[in-house]
Scaffold this motif. Structure first.
Motif, short mmCIF file in Angstrom:
data_model
loop_
_atom_site.label_atom_id
_atom_site.label_comp_id
_atom_site.label_asym_id
_atom_site.label_seq_id
_atom_site.Cartn_x
_atom_site.Cartn_y
_atom_site.Cartn_z
N VAL A 79 0.84 -1.23 -0.01
CA VAL A 79 -0.05 -0.18 -0.07
C VAL A 79 0.80 1.19 0.02
O VAL A 79 1.88 1.30 0.74
N ASN A 80 0.67 2.07 -0.87
CA ASN A 80 1.40 3.32 -1.00
C ASN A 80 0.72 4.51 -0.67
O ASN A 80 -0.60 4.67 -0.43
N GLY A 81 1.22 5.69 -0.16
CA GLY A 81 0.42 6.82 0.38
C GLY A 81 0.16 6.96 1.70
O GLY A 81 -0.49 7.83 2.27
N ILE A 82 0.76 5.97 2.49
CA ILE A 82 0.41 5.90 4.07
C ILE A 82 2.05 6.44 4.72
O ILE A 82 2.78 6.05 4.67
N ALA A 83 1.73 7.66 5.17
CA ALA A 83 2.91 8.42 5.62
C ALA A 83 3.43 7.90 7.12
O ALA A 83 4.59 7.58 7.18
N ALA A 84 2.72 7.85 7.87
CA ALA A 84 3.21 7.63 9.32
C ALA A 84 2.59 6.17 9.84
O ALA A 84 1.74 5.65 9.35
N SER A 85 3.34 5.61 10.91
CA SER A 85 2.89 4.26 11.22
C SER A 85 1.82 4.67 12.23
O SER A 85 1.96 5.69 13.19
N PRO A 86 0.77 4.04 12.32
CA PRO A 86 -0.34 4.26 13.26
C PRO A 86 0.14 3.83 14.73
O PRO A 86 0.71 2.99 15.00
N GLN A 107 -5.95 8.67 9.14
CA GLN A 107 -5.79 8.28 7.92
C GLN A 107 -6.82 7.05 7.56
O GLN A 107 -6.70 6.00 8.10
N VAL A 108 -7.77 6.92 6.63
CA VAL A 108 -8.42 6.02 6.35
C VAL A 108 -7.57 4.74 5.16
O VAL A 108 -7.24 5.48 4.17
N VAL A 109 -8.02 3.80 5.22
CA VAL A 109 -7.43 2.86 4.34
C VAL A 109 -8.60 1.89 3.71
O VAL A 109 -9.49 1.31 4.54
N THR A 110 -9.10 1.91 2.51
CA THR A 110 -10.19 1.21 2.04
C THR A 110 -9.22 -0.05 1.10
O THR A 110 -8.29 0.06 1.07
N GLY A 111 -10.42 -0.73 0.45
CA GLY A 111 -10.05 -1.81 -0.17
C GLY A 111 -9.46 -3.02 0.28
O GLY A 111 -8.83 -4.03 -0.23
N LEU A 112 -9.58 -3.38 1.76
CA LEU A 112 -9.19 -4.30 2.55
C LEU A 112 -9.79 -5.73 2.11
O LEU A 112 -11.17 -5.67 1.97
N PRO A 113 -9.23 -6.72 2.11
CA PRO A 113 -7.88 -7.22 2.33
C PRO A 113 -6.98 -7.27 1.15
O PRO A 113 -5.87 -7.12 1.36
N ALA A 114 -7.53 -7.15 -0.09
CA ALA A 114 -6.89 -7.64 -1.26
C ALA A 114 -6.08 -6.44 -1.81
O ALA A 114 -5.03 -6.58 -2.14
N ALA A 115 -6.78 -5.42 -1.87
CA ALA A 115 -6.22 -4.27 -2.62
C ALA A 115 -6.34 -2.93 -1.71
O ALA A 115 -6.96 -2.01 -2.20
N PRO A 116 -5.41 -2.90 -0.70
CA PRO A 116 -5.67 -1.40 0.01
C PRO A 116 -5.17 -0.30 -0.58
O PRO A 116 -3.96 -0.16 -1.33
N MET A 117 -5.77 0.76 -0.36
CA MET A 117 -5.29 1.93 -0.89
C MET A 117 -5.75 3.02 0.17
O MET A 117 -6.71 2.98 0.97
N PRO A 118 -5.01 4.19 0.22
CA PRO A 118 -5.34 5.23 1.00
C PRO A 118 -6.54 6.05 0.94
O PRO A 118 -6.92 6.33 -0.42
N GLY A 119 -7.50 6.24 1.57
CA GLY A 119 -8.75 7.07 1.51
C GLY A 119 -8.60 8.21 2.02
O GLY A 119 -7.53 9.04 2.29
N SER A 120 -9.60 8.97 2.68
CA SER A 120 -9.56 10.23 3.19
C SER A 120 -8.66 10.30 4.41
O SER A 120 -8.44 9.41 5.03
N SER A 121 -8.37 11.57 4.67
CA SER A 121 -7.43 11.76 5.90
C SER A 121 -8.26 12.89 6.72
O SER A 121 -8.75 13.86 6.12
N PHE A 122 -8.05 12.89 8.00
CA PHE A 122 -8.95 13.83 8.71
C PHE A 122 -8.11 14.31 10.02
O PHE A 122 -7.36 13.70 10.74
N ASP A 123 -8.01 15.79 10.32
CA ASP A 123 -7.18 16.52 11.19
C ASP A 123 -8.07 16.24 12.33
O ASP A 123 -9.19 16.86 12.59
N LEU A 124 -7.63 15.81 13.53
CA LEU A 124 -8.23 15.47 14.81
C LEU A 124 -7.63 16.77 15.71
O LEU A 124 -8.03 16.46 16.93
N THR A 125 -6.62 17.56 15.63
CA THR A 125 -6.31 18.38 16.44
C THR A 125 -7.20 19.20 17.29
O THR A 125 -6.95 19.12 18.52
N PRO A 126 -8.29 19.44 16.89
CA PRO A 126 -9.43 20.09 18.05
C PRO A 126 -9.92 19.12 18.87
O PRO A 126 -10.44 19.80 19.99
N GLN A 127 -9.85 17.77 18.71
CA GLN A 127 -10.51 17.00 19.39
C GLN A 127 -9.59 16.40 20.51
O GLN A 127 -9.94 15.85 21.38
#
Length: 176
Positions: A79-86, A107-127
């Motif tokens: 899977v490409n496009g995941i910058a940080a380790s969770p 960071q959302v990952v979709t397409g599991l299990p066979a074809a994972p790909m990065p999905g939307s990313s959300f900033d949680l700083t205010p929470q």
């Protein structure tokens, strides 16, 4: 071809002492831990999907990996496009998506299990609360992701917010 006969796999557990993922062999009430799966690396953490068909793992060096599980064997899926380790991982109810929390973001990952790909990313700083002892931003609440990866629900304290592409809605307001 080799014939492989094995009993049922009831689940998997992360063995922190062995830095490995181990299958739970048998049925409830009559099960044992199997030998660690050969993933080609030790693990610092691992989270298994609800359908037991994939695992999101972090190696001791901090690298992020996704493995497809099948009958007690594992194969890495790129899977490409995941910058940080969770720091935390949550699978959707069917395991087709996952939400990865790291560095004040989900960071959302979709397409599991066979074809994972990065999905939307959300900033949680205010929470988030203040950084913890190690200087990390701590997500002290819970979060969930929908099967299609389009929505992430975040609960911190008494507040609940729903994140979607380009939209954040407050579901429950925190009381002061």
């Amino acid at each position: 071809s080799d014939l492989h006969v094995a009993g049922p796999v009831a689940g998997y557990v992360f063995d922190g002492a062995a830095h490995a993922l181990r299958p739970v062999l048998g049925i409830p009430g009559a099960s044992v831990l199997g030998d660690p799966l050969n993933l080609g690396m030790g693990l610092a953490s691992a989270t298994v999907s609800p359908r037991l068909d994939s695992v999101i793992a972090v190696a001791p060096d901090g690298t992020f990996h996704i493995f497809k599980l099948n009958g007690g064997t594992a194969g890495e899926v790129a899977v490409n496009g995941i910058a940080a380790s969770p720091e935390r991982v949550v699978f959707s109810p069917s395991g087709t998506s996952a939400a990865l929390y790291a560095g004040r973001r989900v960071q959302v990952v979709t397409g599991l299990p066979a074809a994972p790909m990065p999905g939307s990313s959300f900033d949680l700083t205010p929470q988030l609360t203040l950084p913890d002892r190690r200087g990390h931003s701590a997500l002290t609440g819970s979060f969930a992701v929908s099967d299609d990866g389009a929505l992430v629900l975040v609960a911190v304290g008494a507040g609940v917010q729903l994140f979607g592409t380009g939209d954040v809605r407050q579901i429950v307001a925190a009381r002061n």
